[in-house]
Scaffold this active site. Structure first.
Site, mmCIF file in Angstrom:
data_model
loop_
_atom_site.group_PDB
_atom_site.id
_atom_site.type_symbol
_atom_site.label_atom_id
_atom_site.label_comp_id
_atom_site.label_asym_id
_atom_site.label_seq_id
_atom_site.Cartn_x
_atom_site.Cartn_y
_atom_site.Cartn_z
ATOM 1 N N GLU A 130 18.351 -21.054 15.822
ATOM 2 C CA GLU A 130 17.639 -19.576 16.525
ATOM 3 C C GLU A 130 16.675 -19.938 17.469
ATOM 4 O O GLU A 130 15.906 -19.452 17.889
ATOM 5 C CB GLU A 130 17.159 -18.871 14.505
ATOM 6 C CG GLU A 130 17.455 -18.115 14.024
ATOM 7 C CD GLU A 130 18.790 -16.676 15.036
ATOM 8 O OE1 GLU A 130 18.643 -16.671 16.189
ATOM 9 O OE2 GLU A 130 19.708 -16.563 14.617
ATOM 10 N N ASP A 198 24.960 -23.740 19.093
ATOM 11 C CA ASP A 198 26.030 -24.252 18.460
ATOM 12 C C ASP A 198 25.439 -25.660 18.620
ATOM 13 O O ASP A 198 24.903 -26.745 18.173
ATOM 14 C CB ASP A 198 27.107 -23.699 18.907
ATOM 15 C CG ASP A 198 27.033 -22.494 17.892
ATOM 16 O OD1 ASP A 198 26.526 -22.121 16.957
ATOM 17 O OD2 ASP A 198 28.204 -21.977 17.462
#
Length: 476
Positions: A130, A198
């Protein structure tokens, strides 16, 4: 576009709006001609979002869980690139597995994230992901793209996201994930955005001292739940994982030097606290499971048993279970529960002494500070509580619990001038400007001299922030 809207958008994009317990400033307007969301505008929206989240009761002020969440989040931010503003991490009591980011570095962590992760590294991997969505400005860029592709304004797109939080017909579901937030405006993270978060998230995990395999481990668990229709796994329904994405996360983590999983006891203590207090579990069944299992983590087991005993008002048993954790007796989680037990028995000295000792060692630890201030208030030492809380607010101006606690201290010490001002600030943090102004007007009737001038200045500053919110909402 009429002149009012144009001026509003100029202010929104160009002028940072910051506020603390001491100072609220709206600078002069800057020059026109800016395309897209500036960093200052993104920060402004983050401040607006947090006021609305507070007002809607989305933010949970559990002192030890928020201290832990911020310790993990800030550890990651310290090693992140492209950090243009302070991040603010907060707990939501939402039991679903997720965390979500918003403009301006506001990151929500659902209680369910603790329940459904097995290691601190898995937990941190979600927060790292995030953080990277924010630092790479994925949300801001998606909004910019949507503006270019449609006739919608920035205000209307962001407004539809925020309304998903404050609209009672939408409720908590709007906060189930960042993806969920974006769908309020029919925009989504692209596959490239997700892969980038990621990839950078795995590097961020490693650089911050976590096991980079934590993200891949969690992905494999989530992949096994693919297709699960439970609202718990709403994140997977909104944005399913692919075998390729899981494999790429694993292969990237494997390229980095091997590292063992974190052994930080705080994760297991946090997990136990969430399971007992936020997941609506059958506590008697959980207790029986813990009593008869040999494979449960030591810290989780005895802290969960102690919490369950406390919930049942069995303080003697709670302290007995905590004695199994004497090796970490000065830990925030342990001190918090012991403080609650001592205060319930009016043993003020026993509650205050260990907290004061730790406060000298960790003066910026919010869990220690808020517990100490609360214990001082309970013991009627309001002057000392106020001093501690004022220092705390200089560092953590957005903490609603601290604001309400200092207001209580002023009221109990018969200082109505400062009590009304502190209560007004609590309502400002929740975006309730009518009540904030009411308390400031009450303060005008009881304050004297310089204090009255300070109150008048606050009225002006609070109204400036109110104007920002109202102008934004009128243009949604």
């Amino acid at each position: 576009m009429n002149k009012k809207i144009l001026v509003f958008l100029m202010m929104l994009f160009l002028c940072p709006i910051s506020f603390s317990s001491q100072n609220i400033v709206i600078p002069d307007l800057g020059p026109a001609g800016v395309r897209g969301l500036s960093i200052a505008a993104e920060k402004n929206f983050g401040e607006y979002f947090f006021r609305k989240a507070n007002g809607a009761g989305i933010v949970s002020y559990d002192p030890v869980l928020n201290e832990y969440i911020n310790s993990v989040g800030n550890r990651l931010v310290l090693h992140a690139n492209n950090v243009y503003f302070p991040f603010h991490f907060y707990l939501s009591e939402d039991p679903s597995l997720n965390a979500s980011a918003f403009l301006g570095g506001v990151v929500q962590v659902n209680a369910g994230l603790f329940h459904y992760t097995s290691t601190e590294d898995e937990f941190a991997s979600v927060i790292a992901h995030e953080i990277c969505h924010v630092t790479q400005r994925h949300i801001a860029r998606m909004i910019e793209d949507q503006v270019e592709k449609s006739s919608l304004s920035v205000a209307s797109i962001i407004g539809s996201i925020v309304l998903g939080i404050i609209n009672p017909n939408v409720g908590m579901a709007a906060l189930s994930s960042t993806t969920g937030l974006m769908q309020q405006s029919n925009i989504n993270f692209t596959r490239d955005n997700e892969y980038e978060a990621d990839r950078l998230g795995i590097d961020l995990l490693y650089n911050s001292g976590f096991n980079p395999m934590g993200m891949a481990d969690l992905f494999r668990v989530l992949l096994s739940k693919q297709g699960n229709v439970s609202s718990v796994y709403a994140m997977l329904i909104d944005h399913p994982l692919s075998d390729i994405r899981v494999a790429e996360a694993y292969n990237r983590a494997k390229l980095l030097p091997k590292r063992e999983n974190s052994k930080n006891p705080n994760f297991m203590l946090a997990k136990a606290r969430v399971d007992v207090r936020y997941m609506n579990l059958n506590l008697e069944a959980l207790k029986n499971k813990l009593m008869h299992s040999q494979k449960v983590n030591h810290y989780y087991k005895y802290y969960a048993l102690a919490l369950i005993a406390y919930e049942n008002n069995d303080h003697a048993s709670a302290l007995k279970y905590l004695s199994n954790l004497d090796s970490i007796r000065d830990n925030d989680f342990i001190l918090d529960l012991k403080t609650d037990i001592e205060l319930s028995q009016k043993n003020y000295k026993a509650a205050i002494e260990p907290l004061e000792r730790m406060y000298k060692i960790k003066p910026n630890d919010s869990a220690i500070t808020l517990n100490l201030a609360n214990a001082l208030v309970e013991s009627k030492d309001y002057k000392k509580a106020i001093k501690i809380l004022k220092n705390f607010q200089n560092t953590y101006p957005k903490n609603l619990l601290a604001s309400e606690l200092i207001a209580k201290s002023y009221y109990l010490s018969k200082d109505k001038c400062n009590a009304h001002q502190s209560q007004a600030y609590s309502y400002l943090l929740k975006g309730d400007f009518n009540k904030a102004n009411r308390f400031l007007n009450n303060a005008l009737h009881v304050c004297n001299g310089t204090s009255r001038e300070i109150v008048r200045a606050k009225l002006k500053k609070y109204n400036d922030i109110k104007l920002f919110d109202r102008m934004f909402e009128q243009n949604i």
